[in-house]
Design an enzyme around this catalytic site. Structure first.
Site, short mmCIF file in Angstrom:
data_model
loop_
_atom_site.label_atom_id
_atom_site.label_comp_id
_atom_site.label_asym_id
_atom_site.label_seq_id
_atom_site.Cartn_x
_atom_site.Cartn_y
_atom_site.Cartn_z
N ARG A 47 0.82 -1.21 0.00
CA ARG A 47 0.00 0.00 0.00
C ARG A 47 0.86 1.27 0.00
O ARG A 47 0.41 2.32 -0.40
CB ARG A 47 -0.91 0.00 1.22
CG ARG A 47 -2.20 -0.76 0.94
CD ARG A 47 -3.11 -0.71 2.12
NE ARG A 47 -2.38 -1.10 3.32
CZ ARG A 47 -2.93 -1.34 4.49
NH1 ARG A 47 -4.22 -1.22 4.64
NH2 ARG A 47 -2.22 -1.71 5.52
N ASP A 89 -3.57 -0.89 -3.07
CA ASP A 89 -4.36 -1.32 -1.92
C ASP A 89 -5.26 -2.43 -2.47
O ASP A 89 -6.05 -2.19 -3.39
CB ASP A 89 -5.19 -0.12 -1.45
CG ASP A 89 -6.09 -0.49 -0.28
OD1 ASP A 89 -6.40 -1.68 -0.12
OD2 ASP A 89 -6.48 0.43 0.46
N LYS A 145 2.64 -18.34 5.86
CA LYS A 145 1.85 -18.70 7.02
C LYS A 145 1.49 -17.44 7.80
O LYS A 145 2.17 -16.44 7.61
CB LYS A 145 2.60 -19.70 7.90
CG LYS A 145 3.81 -19.09 8.63
CD LYS A 145 4.29 -19.95 9.76
CE LYS A 145 3.75 -19.51 11.07
NZ LYS A 145 4.65 -18.65 11.86
N HIS A 175 8.74 -22.21 6.28
CA HIS A 175 10.16 -21.97 5.97
C HIS A 175 11.06 -23.04 6.60
O HIS A 175 12.20 -23.22 6.16
CB HIS A 175 10.59 -20.54 6.32
CG HIS A 175 10.84 -20.30 7.77
ND1 HIS A 175 9.84 -20.11 8.68
CD2 HIS A 175 12.00 -20.21 8.47
CE1 HIS A 175 10.37 -19.92 9.88
NE2 HIS A 175 11.68 -19.98 9.78
N LYS A 179 14.89 -25.29 5.23
CA LYS A 179 16.17 -25.28 5.97
C LYS A 179 17.00 -26.50 5.58
O LYS A 179 16.48 -27.61 5.47
CB LYS A 179 15.91 -25.31 7.48
CG LYS A 179 15.38 -23.99 8.03
CD LYS A 179 15.16 -24.09 9.53
CE LYS A 179 14.46 -22.87 10.08
NZ LYS A 179 15.32 -21.74 10.35
N GLU A 213 13.49 -21.03 21.37
CA GLU A 213 14.03 -19.73 20.94
C GLU A 213 14.40 -18.91 22.17
O GLU A 213 13.77 -19.06 23.22
CB GLU A 213 12.97 -18.96 20.16
CG GLU A 213 12.52 -19.65 18.89
CD GLU A 213 11.54 -18.76 18.12
OE1 GLU A 213 11.99 -18.04 17.23
OE2 GLU A 213 10.35 -18.79 18.44
N ASP A 232 1.49 -20.33 16.24
CA ASP A 232 2.63 -19.70 15.55
C ASP A 232 3.70 -20.73 15.18
O ASP A 232 4.36 -20.59 14.15
CB ASP A 232 3.24 -18.63 16.48
CG ASP A 232 4.39 -17.88 15.84
OD1 ASP A 232 4.22 -17.40 14.70
OD2 ASP A 232 5.46 -17.76 16.47
N HIS A 237 5.56 -25.57 12.03
CA HIS A 237 6.95 -26.04 12.01
C HIS A 237 7.13 -27.38 12.75
O HIS A 237 7.75 -28.30 12.23
CB HIS A 237 7.88 -25.00 12.63
CG HIS A 237 7.75 -23.63 12.02
ND1 HIS A 237 7.52 -23.44 10.68
CD2 HIS A 237 7.80 -22.40 12.57
CE1 HIS A 237 7.45 -22.12 10.44
NE2 HIS A 237 7.61 -21.48 11.57
N LYS A 335 9.28 -19.37 23.52
CA LYS A 335 10.10 -18.16 23.38
C LYS A 335 10.78 -17.91 24.71
O LYS A 335 10.31 -18.36 25.76
CB LYS A 335 9.22 -16.98 23.02
CG LYS A 335 8.50 -17.15 21.68
CD LYS A 335 8.68 -15.97 20.78
CE LYS A 335 8.00 -16.15 19.44
NZ LYS A 335 8.92 -16.41 18.34
C1 BG6 Z 1 8.18 -18.01 12.51
C2 BG6 Z 1 7.43 -17.57 13.73
O1 BG6 Z 1 7.35 -18.79 11.69
O2 BG6 Z 1 9.32 -18.77 12.89
C3 BG6 Z 1 8.34 -16.80 14.68
O3 BG6 Z 1 6.32 -16.76 13.36
C4 BG6 Z 1 9.59 -17.58 14.98
O4 BG6 Z 1 7.65 -16.47 15.88
C5 BG6 Z 1 10.25 -18.06 13.69
O5 BG6 Z 1 10.49 -16.75 15.71
C6 BG6 Z 1 11.40 -19.00 13.99
O6 BG6 Z 1 12.09 -19.26 12.81
P1 BG6 Z 1 13.65 -19.61 12.81
O7 BG6 Z 1 13.97 -19.82 11.37
O8 BG6 Z 1 14.35 -18.44 13.43
O9 BG6 Z 1 13.80 -20.85 13.64
#
Ligand code: BG6
Length: 485
Positions: A47, A89, A145, A175, A179, A213, A232, A237, A335
Site C-alpha cells: 500500500r 491497496d 503462514k 520456511h 532449511k 528460541e 505460531d 513447524h 520463546k
Molecule cells: C516463525 C514464527 O514462523 O518462525 C516466529 O512466526 C519464529 O515467531 C520463527 O520466531 C522461527 O524461525 P527460525 O527460522 O528463526 O527458527
C-alpha cells in the site's frame, strides 16, 4: 520437457517486515551467486506510495542492513534493475486493475505471485487476479503462514485461493522445510540403510522434537498475542518436523509422494481432547528473567497488557499407526527459553540384559539430529571407560559426532528462502505444504485449543531463560522419560 522458470515474481507486502528481513536479502543472495533465472523481473507491491526508484532505495537499505553493508555493488545494482514497484491497496478495484496492467506489461512467461500480506487478504487478492485474467495455468501463488487461525478460517482462505488457483499451483510456505538441516533429516533417513530397520516402535522408546528460541515477541506482539506458540510454531513447524521424522519412505522425492506420506502421519495423530489435555499438554508464558546474563522483561510487560496467550507449549503426542504404536512424541517450543535449539532426539530402547552387572548400566542409545543453531548429527553410544577394571568393566556414553559445518566447510549455507524461491519459481512443490496437510494440522491443534478452553487450562508461568514451566518436566517424567536440555 520441463517448463522454464517464472519470468515475473510479484511480491505483495514488499515493504513489510518479512520482505525486508528475509525475502529481499534472499533474492540478493541468489542474484549474487548467479542463481536467479536470467530473465526474471520482480514487481514489488504494497500500500505504501513509492515509485520504482524509491522502492529500489528501500530494498537496497534492507539488503545492506542484513549483510552489514557488504553487498557487492555490481550484483546489488543488477538485482535492483530487475525490480519495479506498483503501489496497490488490494481493497481498491482501480489499484488492482493498475497492478494487473503492470503485471501484463512485465510478464514474458509464467508469473509467481508471492503473498506476504495478512492472510485474510489472500482470498480477495486471488479473486482480483482472477478477474483480471491472471489466474491461468501460467501463474502460481506462494502463500506465507499462517494459513488461518483455526480449521474454519484455514478452509475459508484455502477456498478463496482455490476459486482461482488449482491446488498444484498453490505453494504454502513453511520456511522450516527450506532449511538445510530439515532436508538433511530426509537424507539421513532415506540415504542410509542403517537407520530404517531401527526406525520403529520396536527399537525406539521415545522421540522429542524441540524448537526453543531465546527471542521474545520482537515487536510482533499484536500478531503474536492473537496466535500464541501453538498456532505460531506448533501447528506448522513442529508438526512438519514430526511428519518428516515419522512418515513412511516416499517412493520418490517429489511433491505427491512426499506429501502423501506426510498427510498419513497427520491423520494418524491421536486427538488430545477433553480431560486428556491436562495430562498430555502444557502451556506456559514467560515472566521476567535473564538470558545470557541479560535481564529480560516478562511477556505481559513486553506486550504492555495482561494476556493469557501461551509463549510455550509442550505436548505428549502419539502417532497411532503400525510403525509408531505406543511411542510418545514429545513436542515442545517456546520463546525466551534457556538456549536457541532446534533438534530431534530419538531414544532407542535399552539393551535387554546387562552382562556387566548392576554397577555398570548401559544407557539407551540415542540419535540427535540438531538443526539449529548448528547442524550436527550425533549418535550416542556406550563404550568402555579406560582402566583396568578391577571391580568390573565400566561403561561410559560417548557420541559419534558429525558436525555438518565442518564436513562441508567450503559450501555456503543457504537460507530457507533461497531454496524455496528457486523451487517456487521452477514450480516444484515438494517442500511446500499441501492444503490437506494444513487442514489436518489445524484439526488436531483445534482439538487441543478447544480442550484448553473447556477445561480452563491457562498458561503456567516460567521465568525467561529456563526450559519452561515445571509441569512440562512432569509431562515426560511421569512416563519415565526426561527432556534432553
Ligand atoms: C516463525 C514464527 O514462523 O518462525 C516466529 O512466526 C519464529 O515467531 C520463527 O520466531 C522461527 O524461525 P527460525 O527460522 O528463526 O527458527
Amino acid at each position: 520437457m520441463t517448463k522454464p522458470p517464472a519470468s515475473l515474481l510479484v511480491l505483495f507486502g514488499a515493504t513489510g517486515d518479512l520482505a525486508q528481513r528475509m525475502l529481499l536479502p534472499s533474492l540478493y543472495d541468489l542474484q549474487r551467486d548467479g542463481l536467479l533465472p536470467a530473465e526474471l523481473r520482480i514487481l514489488a507491491t504494497s500500500r505504501a506510495e513509492h515509485d520504482d526508484d524509491g522502492f529500489r532505495d528501500l530494498a537496497a537499505r534492507a539488503i545492506q542492513s542484513q549483510c552489514d553493508g557488504k553487498a557487492e555493488p555490481g550484483q546489488l545494482r543488477a538485482l535492483l534493475e530487475r525490480m519495479h514497484y506498483q503501489s496497490a491497496d488490494s481493497g481498491s478495484p482501480e489499484a488492482m486493475a493498475a497492478l494487473a496492467a503492470r503485471v501484463k506489461q512485465l510478464k514474458r512467461g509464467d508469473v509467481l505471485f508471492h503473498l506476504s500480506t495478512a492472510p485474510k487478504l489472500y482470498g480477495p487478492i486471488c479473486e482480483a487476479l482472477g478477474q483480471h485474467g491472471l489466474g491461468g495455468s501460467d501463474s502460481r501463488v506462494l502463500l506465507e503462514k499462517p494459513i488461518g487461525h483455526d480449521l474454519a478460517s484455514a478452509c475459508a482462505i484455502n477456498d478463496g485461493v482455490a476459486r482461482v488457483f488449482d491446488e498444484d499451483r498453490v505453494f504454502r510456505v513453511d520456511h522450516y522445510l527450506g532449511k538445510e538441516g530439515v532436508q538433511n533429516l530426509l537424507a539421513l533417513r532415506f540415504g542410509n540403510a542403517l537407520f530404517e530397520p531401527l526406525w520403529n516402535a520396536r527399537h525406539i522408546a521415545q522421540v522429542q522434537i524441540t524448537v526453543a528460541e531465546t527471542v521474545g515477541v520482537e515487536g510482533r506482539g499484536d500478531y503474536y498475542d492473537h496466535s500464541g506458540a501453538m498456532r505460531d510454531m506448533l501447528q506448522n513447524h513442529l508438526l512438519q518436523l514430526l511428519c518428516l521424522t515419522a512418515m513412511e519412505p516416499p517412493s520418490q522425492f517429489d511433491p505427491s509422494a512426499v506429501r502423501n506420506e506426510k498427510i498419513k502421519v497427520l491423520r494418524s495423530l491421536r486427538p488430545i481432547t477433553g480431560a486428556d489435555a491436562a495430562s498430555h499438554s502444557v502451556a506456559g508464558q514467560y515472566t521476567a528473567g535473564a538470558i545470557g546474563g541479560q535481564a529480560v522483561p516478562g511477556y505481559r510487560d513486553e506486550l504492555g497488557r495482561a494476556s493469557n496467550t501461551e509463549t510455550f507449549v509442550a505436548l505428549r503426542a502419539h502417532v497411532d499407526n503400525w510403525r509408531w504404536s505406543g511411542v510418545p512424541f514429545y513436542l515442545r517450543t517456546g520463546k525466551r527459553m534457556a538456549a536457541r535449539s532446534t533438534e530431534i532426539y530419538l531414544q532407542f530402547r535399552a539393551v535387554p540384559h546387562s552382562i556387566f552387572g548392576a554397577h555398570s548400566r548401559a544407557e539407551p542409545n540415542a540419535l540427535v539430529i540438531r538443526l539449529q543453531p548448528e547442524e550436527r548429527i550425533s549418535l550416542e553410544l556406550m563404550t568402555k571407560k579406560p582402566g583396568l577394571d578391577r571391580d568390573g568393566l565400566k561403561l561410559a556414553q560417548v557420541a559419534l559426532d558429525l558436525d555438518l559445518h565442518d564436513a562441508f566447510g567450503a559450501e555456503r549455507r543457504r537460507t530457507a528462502y533461497e531454496r524455496l524461491y528457486l523451487d517456487a519459481l521452477e514450480g516444484n512443490g515438494t517442500l511446500f505444504v499441501r492444503r490437506d496437510e494444513t487442514e489436518a494440522a489445524w484439526q488436531w491443534v483445534d482439538g487441543i485449543l478447544g480442550a484448553w478452553r473447556e477445561q480452563g487450562q491457562g498458561p503456567r508461568p516460567y521465568p525467561a531463560g529456563t526450559w519452561g514451566p515445571s509441569s512440562a518436566v512432569s509431562l515426560t517424567e511421569r512416563h519415565g522419560h526426561s527432556w534432553r536440555d
